[in-house]
Design a protein around this motif. Structure first.
Motif, PDB file in Angstrom:
ATOM      1  N   LYS A  66      -4.598   1.831   8.485  1.00 12.37           N
ATOM      2  CA  LYS A  66      -5.469   2.926   8.905  1.00 12.37           C
ATOM      3  C   LYS A  66      -6.509   3.247   7.831  1.00 12.37           C
ATOM      4  O   LYS A  66      -7.694   3.460   8.124  1.00 12.37           O
ATOM      5  CB  LYS A  66      -4.636   4.177   9.204  1.00 12.37           C
ATOM      6  N   CYS A  67      -6.062   3.273   6.586  1.00 12.34           N
ATOM      7  CA  CYS A  67      -6.951   3.575   5.467  1.00 12.34           C
ATOM      8  C   CYS A  67      -8.076   2.556   5.362  1.00 12.34           C
ATOM      9  O   CYS A  67      -9.256   2.912   5.221  1.00 12.34           O
ATOM     10  CB  CYS A  67      -6.134   3.602   4.175  1.00 12.34           C
ATOM     11  N   TYR A  68      -7.722   1.272   5.443  1.00  9.41           N
ATOM     12  CA  TYR A  68      -8.722   0.217   5.275  1.00  9.41           C
ATOM     13  C   TYR A  68      -9.737   0.226   6.418  1.00  9.41           C
ATOM     14  O   TYR A  68     -10.937  -0.014   6.206  1.00  9.41           O
ATOM     15  CB  TYR A  68      -8.032  -1.140   5.176  1.00  9.41           C
ATOM     16  N   CYS A 107     -19.464  -0.766  -2.247  1.00 10.04           N
ATOM     17  CA  CYS A 107     -18.275   0.019  -2.586  1.00 10.04           C
ATOM     18  C   CYS A 107     -17.038  -0.803  -2.246  1.00 10.04           C
ATOM     19  O   CYS A 107     -17.015  -1.516  -1.239  1.00 10.04           O
ATOM     20  CB  CYS A 107     -18.251   1.325  -1.804  1.00 10.04           C
ATOM     21  N   VAL A 108     -16.011  -0.680  -3.078  1.00 12.64           N
ATOM     22  CA  VAL A 108     -14.845  -1.554  -2.961  1.00 12.64           C
ATOM     23  C   VAL A 108     -13.538  -0.767  -3.030  1.00 12.64           C
ATOM     24  O   VAL A 108     -13.402   0.140  -3.856  1.00 12.64           O
ATOM     25  CB  VAL A 108     -14.828  -2.606  -4.097  1.00 12.64           C
ATOM     26  N   LEU A 109     -12.601  -1.154  -2.176  1.00  9.95           N
ATOM     27  CA  LEU A 109     -11.198  -0.849  -2.392  1.00  9.95           C
ATOM     28  C   LEU A 109     -10.539  -2.148  -2.852  1.00  9.95           C
ATOM     29  O   LEU A 109     -10.488  -3.129  -2.098  1.00  9.95           O
ATOM     30  CB  LEU A 109     -10.515  -0.355  -1.120  1.00  9.95           C
ATOM     31  N   ASN A 162     -19.323  -2.419   2.335  1.00 12.16           N
ATOM     32  CA  ASN A 162     -17.990  -1.863   2.132  1.00 12.16           C
ATOM     33  C   ASN A 162     -17.006  -3.026   2.069  1.00 12.16           C
ATOM     34  O   ASN A 162     -16.876  -3.793   3.034  1.00 12.16           O
ATOM     35  CB  ASN A 162     -17.607  -0.897   3.255  1.00 12.16           C
ATOM     36  N   ILE A 163     -16.324  -3.172   0.952  1.00 12.26           N
ATOM     37  CA  ILE A 163     -15.541  -4.378   0.664  1.00 12.26           C
ATOM     38  C   ILE A 163     -14.076  -4.033   0.431  1.00 12.26           C
ATOM     39  O   ILE A 163     -13.753  -3.147  -0.362  1.00 12.26           O
ATOM     40  CB  ILE A 163     -16.086  -5.093  -0.590  1.00 12.26           C
ATOM     41  N   ALA A 217      -3.287  -7.744   1.769  1.00 17.74           N
ATOM     42  CA  ALA A 217      -4.145  -8.756   2.385  1.00 17.74           C
ATOM     43  C   ALA A 217      -4.042  -8.692   3.908  1.00 17.74           C
ATOM     44  O   ALA A 217      -5.056  -8.729   4.619  1.00 17.74           O
ATOM     45  CB  ALA A 217      -3.765 -10.146   1.884  1.00 17.74           C
ATOM     46  N   TYR A 218      -2.819  -8.587   4.405  1.00 16.01           N
ATOM     47  CA  TYR A 218      -2.615  -8.562   5.850  1.00 16.01           C
ATOM     48  C   TYR A 218      -3.251  -7.332   6.482  1.00 16.01           C
ATOM     49  O   TYR A 218      -3.973  -7.433   7.488  1.00 16.01           O
ATOM     50  CB  TYR A 218      -1.122  -8.591   6.159  1.00 16.01           C
ATOM     51  N   THR A 219      -2.987  -6.174   5.922  1.00 19.24           N
ATOM     52  CA  THR A 219      -3.541  -4.944   6.493  1.00 19.24           C
ATOM     53  C   THR A 219      -5.059  -4.899   6.347  1.00 19.24           C
ATOM     54  O   THR A 219      -5.746  -4.316   7.188  1.00 19.24           O
ATOM     55  CB  THR A 219      -2.892  -3.710   5.846  1.00 19.24           C
TER      56      THR A 219
END
Length: 469
Positions: free
Chosen positions: A459-461, A339-341, A94-95, A272-274
């Protein structure tokens, strides 16, 4: 389908968490105005959280097992953070993939000159900017100068108390009748983005007194004397320098209600930070969790530190080897099954310019993280078009995790578009979708994001890294 504003959903505990995160975020984008500074800050936090340098682990002949934390640093400008999962790598990772470069101006290799008793630095702008936005604002200089003896001098001028600042001048309104008839893209020409840095003539100590003509370019000579005294550098050292010209000043709260953050470089440092904050807080993931912070996205993801390089693929090959299952096929399976976000910002709906948006497919500030199924321009050109099954899986885990999210396109059809690193990762056969914070005034010196969207991004990440099986 209209998504709800998420502010009304927060209880007192959530608001405290949001405020804490956004205060640290403001500090981060204030202090980390270059990709090098972003990497340094992330490495410092990662090491404190138990992440180990992958190069050191390789040199020691170490193996990796579930729960091990590592980081890989590429030239101080791209970074991979990872936690080995309980499942085999060949089942995929998971990326989270964000970029840490931002639009700016870079000094040319031979930048320093004098004209009309003023000293300037010649620049070449980096990434897509409206050039007229970069004049008459306070500017700072950040970067490094590599000297012939192998030493490297850090440069950071313009943000510390007592520092001078710099600027690009503009034509006064009284003489600008012709200038104001020009189109916006040429009101300020690229070659006119020269930074004013001094105006005090200094007599050359080598010049003779008396009837001899005074030395020329005495303002430039004075600047060089300051550089020699303060930094121990000479003019030729600019040939091996990376100096970025960025807005001076700190990120701040925006609005009477302090609901937004205004600051430089939020594209894409807000994601990037989150992203890296999320992976620091992950414990024992089922699938290997990766946070990828990459350089050069704003100019096409090129170069040794851009996403088009082999840095990411080579690092994954090392991971496959260090978990004891290396083969070319295992590497290909690891990449293909991931899988990537693609954690990149999107255009926030601006009611002052609503004519360029298609309102029911636009991202609104305060309504949570934003998914762009495709970006690109003109017929989705240059886009990764995520498949329906992947989007369905993400909907399920984010609704289960009570994440505020919305979907969007980057403006009306044929109106705009933009690129991310999504299509590059999709070349491996991965499932990829763009997922980031909606931003106002993107690519301007001062961008705007909602604190609620920043909180929802974190939260999402974190949910993505831990819950997508």
């Amino acid at each position: 389908m209209e998504r709800k504003n998420v502010w009304s959903s927060y209880d007192s505990k959530s608001l405290m968490e949001l405020d804490k995160l956004c205060e640290s975020y403001k500090k981060y984008i204030t202090e980390c105005k270059t990709e090098r500074l972003c990497v340094s800050a992330a490495v410092k936090e990662a090491e404190a959280a138990g992440f180990k340098d992958l190069d050191s682990l390789i040199a020691a002949g170490s193996k990796l097992k579930a729960g091990d934390r590592f980081y890989a640093n590429k030239m101080g400008k791209s970074l991979i953070l990872g936690i080995i999962g309980k499942k085999p790598l060949s089942g995929g990772m998971n990326i989270l993939g964000a970029h840490i470069d931002s639009p700016r101006m870079d000094l040319k290799q031979n930048p320093l000159y004098e004209a009309a008793d003023l000293a300037y630095l010649d620049t070449h702008y980096y990434g897509g900017i409206k050039k007229y936005q970069w004049v008459t604002i306070p500017l700072a200089l950040y970067g490094v100068i590599a000297k012939k003896d192998g030493s490297v001098v850090d440069v950071a001028i313009g943000d510390k108390p007592g520092d001078p600042v710099f600027t690009v001048t503009d034509l006064l309104i009284h003489l600008s009748a012709n200038q104001l008839t020009k189109k916006g893209n040429v009101v300020i020409e690229g070659e006119a983005l020269d930074v004013l840095i001094g105006g005090k003539p200094e007599k050359d100590p080598k010049a003779k007194s008396g009837k001899d003509e005074e030395a020329k370019e005495t303002v430039k000579a004075g600047i060089l004397a300051i550089l020699e005294k303060e930094y121990g550098i000479e003019e030729e050292d600019f040939l091996s320098a990376e100096i970025e010209v960025v807005p001076a000043g700190a990120a701040r709260d925006l609005g009477f209600d302090r609901s937004m953050v205004i600051g430089y470089g939020q594209d894409d440092r807000v994601c990037a930070y989150t992203s890296y904050k999320a992976i620091l807080d992950v414990k024992d993931p089922e699938r290997t969790a990766i946070c990828l912070l990459t350089d050069k996205e704003e100019i096409g993801s090129v170069g040794a530190t851009g996403m088009e390089s082999r840095f990411f693929e080579d690092t994954v090959a090392e991971l496959v080897a260090m978990t004891g299952e290396y083969s070319d096929l295992a590497l290909r399976r690891t990449l293909r099954n991931s899988c990537v976000l693609s954690s990149d910002v999107s255009a926030g709906f601006d009611p002052c310019y609503e004519g360029v948006f298609e309102k029911k497919n636009a991202a609104f500030l305060g309504r949570g993280i934003c998914f762009n199924k495709y970006t690109g321009a003109r017929g989705k050109s240059g886009s990764n078009d995520a498949n329906a099954e992947y989007v369905g899986k993400l909907r399920a885990i984010f609704d289960e995790g009570k994440i505020g999210w919305q979907t969007a396109e980057l403006g009306k059809v044929d109106e705009g578009g933009g690129g991310t690193i999504a299509y590059i990762l999709a070349n491996y056969g991965m499932n990829v979708i763009d997922c980031g914070v909606p931003v106002l005034c993107m690519h301007s010196p001062w961008e705007i994001a909602s604190k609620a969207d920043i909180y929802e991004a974190y939260k999402c990440y974190k949910v993505f890294l831990t819950e997508l099986k």
